[in-house]
Design a protein around this motif. Structure first.
Motif, PDB file in Angstrom:
ATOM      1  N   LYS A   1       0.844  -1.186   0.000  1.00 62.28           N
ATOM      2  CA  LYS A   1       0.000   0.000   0.000  1.00 62.28           C
ATOM      3  C   LYS A   1       0.880   1.237   0.000  1.00 62.28           C
TER       4      LYS A   1
ATOM      5  N   ARG B   1       1.032   5.570  -0.373  1.00 62.00           N
ATOM      6  CA  ARG B   1       0.250   6.790  -0.287  1.00 62.00           C
ATOM      7  C   ARG B   1       1.050   7.920  -0.915  1.00 62.00           C
TER       8      ARG B   1
ATOM      9  N   THR C   1       3.930   4.469  -9.639  1.00 57.25           N
ATOM     10  CA  THR C   1       4.531   4.077  -8.376  1.00 57.25           C
ATOM     11  C   THR C   1       5.407   2.856  -8.575  1.00 57.25           C
TER      12      THR C   1
ATOM     13  N   ALA D   1      -7.551   1.600  -6.361  1.00 57.74           N
ATOM     14  CA  ALA D   1      -7.090   2.952  -6.041  1.00 57.74           C
ATOM     15  C   ALA D   1      -8.259   3.756  -5.490  1.00 57.74           C
TER      16      ALA D   1
ATOM     17  N   TYR E   1      -9.034  12.966   7.001  1.00 59.04           N
ATOM     18  CA  TYR E   1      -9.110  12.656   5.577  1.00 59.04           C
ATOM     19  C   TYR E   1     -10.551  12.371   5.171  1.00 59.04           C
TER      20      TYR E   1
ATOM     21  N   TYR F   1     -12.278  10.192   2.220  1.00 58.04           N
ATOM     22  CA  TYR F   1     -11.938   9.193   1.209  1.00 58.04           C
ATOM     23  C   TYR F   1     -13.075   8.961   0.230  1.00 58.04           C
TER      24      TYR F   1
ATOM     25  N   TRP G   1     -13.004   2.898  -3.250  1.00 52.39           N
ATOM     26  CA  TRP G   1     -11.979   2.145  -3.972  1.00 52.39           C
ATOM     27  C   TRP G   1     -12.545   1.762  -5.329  1.00 52.39           C
TER      28      TRP G   1
ATOM     29  N   ASP H   1      -4.537   6.608  -2.597  1.00 53.35           N
ATOM     30  CA  ASP H   1      -4.002   5.361  -2.067  1.00 53.35           C
ATOM     31  C   ASP H   1      -4.107   4.331  -3.177  1.00 53.35           C
TER      32      ASP H   1
ATOM     33  N   LYS I   1      -3.534  -0.082  -4.104  1.00 51.71           N
ATOM     34  CA  LYS I   1      -3.199  -1.446  -3.745  1.00 51.71           C
ATOM     35  C   LYS I   1      -2.698  -2.087  -5.030  1.00 51.71           C
TER      36      LYS I   1
END
Length: 97
Positions: A4, A6, A29, A56, A67, A69, A72, A94, A96
């Motif tokens: 994970k 960030r 990333t 994401a 935060y 959010y 996902w 974020d 994964k």
């Protein structure tokens, strides 16, 4: 094991007052050798497009609180905020892999 990461896009308060609300155009990333690269695009104050990551989500950092959010999303999806907060100070995402 889920890796994970960030990443936070930082935008100066001056940009807010002038209407410059664009974020990072594209972010790649680093992934472990066993996984493919992970790419998100179109990061901005309200959303992020997941190009190749397993999952994401977009987030906003609210001044003095926490935060906010978005949901996902899988590959090819766009994670978007459901509201606009005038006291948002930064944004990011974020992932994964």
């Amino acid at each position: 094991m889920v890796l994970k990461l960030r990443v936070i896009g930082l935008v100066a308060a001056v940009a807010l007052s002038t209407g410059a609300l664009s974020g990072i155009g594209s972010v790649i990333t680093a992934a472990p050798a066993s996984a493919a690269s992970c790419t998100v695009t179109h990061l901005g104050w309200w959303s992020v497009k997941n190009s190749t990551c397993s999952s994401a989500r977009h987030f906003n950092v609210i001044k003095g609180t926490s935060y906010k959010y978005a949901v996902w999303v899988g590959k090819g999806g766009t994670s978007s905020q459901t509201a606009c907060w005038s006291n948002a100070t930064t944004y990011g995402f974020d992932v994964k892999i």
